[in-house]
Design a protein around this motif. Structure first.
Motif, PDB file in Angstrom:
ATOM      1  N   UNK A 142      -2.701  -4.953   5.317  1.00  0.00           N
ATOM      2  CA  UNK A 142      -2.723  -4.975   6.783  1.00  0.00           C
ATOM      3  C   UNK A 142      -1.357  -5.340   7.348  1.00  0.00           C
ATOM      4  N   UNK A 143      -0.612  -6.162   6.636  1.00  0.00           N
ATOM      5  CA  UNK A 143       0.684  -6.629   7.107  1.00  0.00           C
ATOM      6  C   UNK A 143       1.833  -5.699   6.814  1.00  0.00           C
ATOM      7  N   UNK A 144       1.599  -4.626   6.044  1.00  0.00           N
ATOM      8  CA  UNK A 144       2.658  -3.666   5.767  1.00  0.00           C
ATOM      9  C   UNK A 144       2.980  -2.904   7.051  1.00  0.00           C
ATOM     10  N   UNK A 145       4.159  -3.104   7.595  1.00  0.00           N
ATOM     11  CA  UNK A 145       4.520  -2.471   8.868  1.00  0.00           C
ATOM     12  C   UNK A 145       4.708  -0.972   8.672  1.00  0.00           C
ATOM     13  N   UNK A 146       4.036  -0.188   9.500  1.00  0.00           N
ATOM     14  CA  UNK A 146       4.158   1.249   9.398  1.00  0.00           C
ATOM     15  C   UNK A 146       3.483   1.781   8.144  1.00  0.00           C
ATOM     16  N   UNK A 194       4.827  -2.144  -0.423  1.00  0.00           N
ATOM     17  CA  UNK A 194       6.056  -1.345  -0.368  1.00  0.00           C
ATOM     18  C   UNK A 194       5.968  -0.367   0.792  1.00  0.00           C
ATOM     19  N   UNK A 195       7.100  -0.053   1.440  1.00  0.00           N
ATOM     20  CA  UNK A 195       7.097   0.923   2.531  1.00  0.00           C
ATOM     21  C   UNK A 195       7.103   2.351   2.006  1.00  0.00           C
ATOM     22  N   UNK A 196       6.676   3.262   2.861  1.00  0.00           N
ATOM     23  CA  UNK A 196       6.770   4.697   2.598  1.00  0.00           C
ATOM     24  C   UNK A 196       6.098   5.058   1.274  1.00  0.00           C
ATOM     25  N   UNK A 197       6.797   5.770   0.387  1.00  0.00           N
ATOM     26  CA  UNK A 197       6.235   6.091  -0.929  1.00  0.00           C
ATOM     27  C   UNK A 197       6.962   5.331  -2.035  1.00  0.00           C
ATOM     28  N   UNK A 198       7.578   4.226  -1.696  1.00  0.00           N
ATOM     29  CA  UNK A 198       8.191   3.387  -2.718  1.00  0.00           C
ATOM     30  C   UNK A 198       7.110   2.778  -3.609  1.00  0.00           C
TER      31      UNK A 198
END
Length: 245
Positions: free
Chosen positions: A159-163, A183-187
């Motif tokens: 829930x806390x992962x921004x974006x 991790x963000x995006x597809x990292x």
């Protein structure tokens, strides 16, 4: 090491990867024979099999459109790099900082998307959910105190992962210790050589048709489709040093 990978090292890496896949073929990431690129792995169940927690339309679009696009764009990025085509997906991701600059971002984004989604489909299933069992259940109790505490911390990270991004559980091959990582995006932690046990997709395309902006509801419902048998098989492979992504 220079930005452009040494040919001999690439071939050695590819050979080692092939040996691992020969031992554990169920963890193959749909790489075409002869290093001719990657293919979309089929869903291991019908698109409607995870209803009502994940709807059939979301599953079809998520797998057939979004995941397919990651595979297609990864293959485009590698089209003029035969040595890289022969490498396993795990080695490609670990070597992202060393790849030619012209394709580095494309491989990171699309290779990461292929790896993350291939893992995602494989750890879900119909008639699943419930409390974890086996070695994974024991590891969760040891490292988090209880399954409820583990879910709370996992859902909070998601829930806390921004974006857009993912929330993962990693496992140390030597100790078996589990940890939660967003991790963000597809990292992915696999890009740092850290084995991924399981993970949940918190990109909006994973849940928006059913849950709209209610990511927390999606995260809570997702536990009903986690296949703990599949997660235990991944854990066993990690402990043997046979799986990273």
């Amino acid at each position: 090491m220079s930005a452009r990978l040494d040919r001999r090292q690439l071939l050695l890496s590819a050979g080692a990867a092939a040996l691992v896949l020969a031992v554990e073929p169920r963890f193959s990431f749909a790489q075409a024979p002869g290093g001719k690129g990657f293919t979309l792995p089929p869903l291991p169940y019908a698109p409607a099999a995870l209803e009502p927690h994940i709807d059939a339309t979301t599953m079809s679009v998520h797998h057939g459109k979004h995941h397919q696009a990651y595979v297609d764009n990864l293959n485009k990025a590698l089209a003029n790099h035969g040595d890289l085509q022969a490498m396993s997906l795990a080695d490609l991701l670990k070597r992202v900082p060393e790849l030619p600059e012209s394709i580095r971002t494309a491989v990171r984004n699309n290779g990461g998307g292929h790896a993350n989604h291939s893992m995602f489909w494989s750890i879900m299933g119909p008639n699943a959910g419930g409390a974890p069992s086996g070695e994974v259940g024991a590891a969760i109790s040891r490292d988090f105190g209880s399954f409820d505490e583990f879910k709370t911390r996992f859902n909070s990270a998601g829930a806390g992962q921004f974006g857009s991004g993912w929330v993962f559980v990693t496992a140390d091959p030597s100790s078996g210790k589990l940890a939660i990582a967003a991790r963000p995006n597809q990292d992915s932690p696999a890009m740092e050589g850290v084995p991924v046990l399981m993970g949940n997709d918190v990109w909006e395309h994973a849940y928006y048709l059913k849950y709209q902006n209610r990511r927390a509801d999606y995260l809570a419902a997702w536990w009903n489709v986690v296949d703990w048998g599949a997660v235990n098989r991944r854990y066993a492979a990690i402990r043997k040093g046979e799986l990273v992504i």
